[in-house]
Write a protein that holds these residues in place. Sequence first.
Motif, short mmCIF file in Angstrom:
data_model
loop_
_atom_site.label_atom_id
_atom_site.label_comp_id
_atom_site.label_asym_id
_atom_site.label_seq_id
_atom_site.Cartn_x
_atom_site.Cartn_y
_atom_site.Cartn_z
N ASP A 3 23.92 12.58 -35.64
CA ASP A 3 22.60 13.17 -35.81
C ASP A 3 22.48 13.96 -37.12
O ASP A 3 21.49 14.63 -37.36
N GLY A 4 23.48 13.89 -37.98
CA GLY A 4 23.45 14.62 -39.24
C GLY A 4 24.02 16.01 -39.16
O GLY A 4 24.06 16.72 -40.16
N THR A 5 24.46 16.44 -37.99
CA THR A 5 25.03 17.76 -37.82
C THR A 5 26.51 17.75 -38.19
O THR A 5 27.24 16.86 -37.77
N LEU A 6 26.90 18.71 -38.99
CA LEU A 6 28.31 18.84 -39.35
C LEU A 6 28.93 19.95 -38.52
O LEU A 6 28.33 21.00 -38.34
N SER A 7 30.14 19.71 -38.06
CA SER A 7 30.85 20.72 -37.28
C SER A 7 31.66 21.61 -38.21
O SER A 7 32.39 21.11 -39.07
N VAL A 80 25.65 25.48 -48.28
CA VAL A 80 26.92 24.75 -48.41
C VAL A 80 26.97 23.60 -47.41
O VAL A 80 27.31 22.47 -47.76
N THR A 81 26.58 23.86 -46.17
CA THR A 81 26.58 22.81 -45.15
C THR A 81 25.64 21.68 -45.54
O THR A 81 25.98 20.50 -45.40
N GLY A 82 24.47 22.01 -46.05
CA GLY A 82 23.51 20.99 -46.48
C GLY A 82 24.04 20.15 -47.62
O GLY A 82 23.84 18.93 -47.65
N ARG A 85 26.70 17.92 -46.23
CA ARG A 85 26.03 16.87 -45.46
C ARG A 85 25.48 15.78 -46.39
O ARG A 85 25.60 14.59 -46.10
N SER A 86 24.91 16.17 -47.51
CA SER A 86 24.39 15.17 -48.45
C SER A 86 25.52 14.33 -49.06
O SER A 86 25.36 13.13 -49.25
N LEU A 92 30.29 10.02 -50.24
CA LEU A 92 31.18 10.61 -51.24
C LEU A 92 32.26 11.48 -50.58
O LEU A 92 33.31 11.72 -51.15
N VAL A 93 31.96 11.96 -49.39
CA VAL A 93 32.87 12.81 -48.61
C VAL A 93 32.87 12.26 -47.19
O VAL A 93 31.88 11.70 -46.74
N LYS A 94 34.01 12.42 -46.52
CA LYS A 94 34.13 11.90 -45.15
C LYS A 94 34.90 12.89 -44.30
O LYS A 94 35.66 13.72 -44.84
N PRO A 95 34.73 12.82 -42.99
CA PRO A 95 35.58 13.62 -42.11
C PRO A 95 37.03 13.19 -42.28
O PRO A 95 37.32 12.00 -42.35
N ALA A 96 37.93 14.14 -42.33
CA ALA A 96 39.35 13.84 -42.51
C ALA A 96 40.04 13.63 -41.18
O ALA A 96 41.12 13.05 -41.12
#
Length: 97
Positions: A3-7, A80-82, A85-86, A92-96
């Motif tokens: 849903d676009g939410t980052l933990s 920072v979170t936004g 998220r972008s 360009l970035v992914k969950p590790a």
Amino acid sequence: MTDGTLSPDTRYVRANDVVATGMDGEIVMMDVKKGSYFAINGSGPEIWERLAEPILLRDLIASLAEEFETGAQDEFEQHVTGFVRSLVTQGLVKPAD
């Protein structure tokens, strides 16, 4: 994260298919798979540098808040979170984890 939410408890890291270089205070990047170019400036290059190794989103925010004068903490966290998220949305970035 669908849903676009980052933990804040998820570690994020740069994607492997991104080539980046510093140029005049900004970072210019190319997604090798997509052939897309991106440029980031302002606080973006500092965030990009910290994403070289997997880092918890909450630790990224805390380390940036220590370095930069931040007014409203909630607004800073949202900024920072936004931005992260972008970067995730652009691949360009992914969950590790």
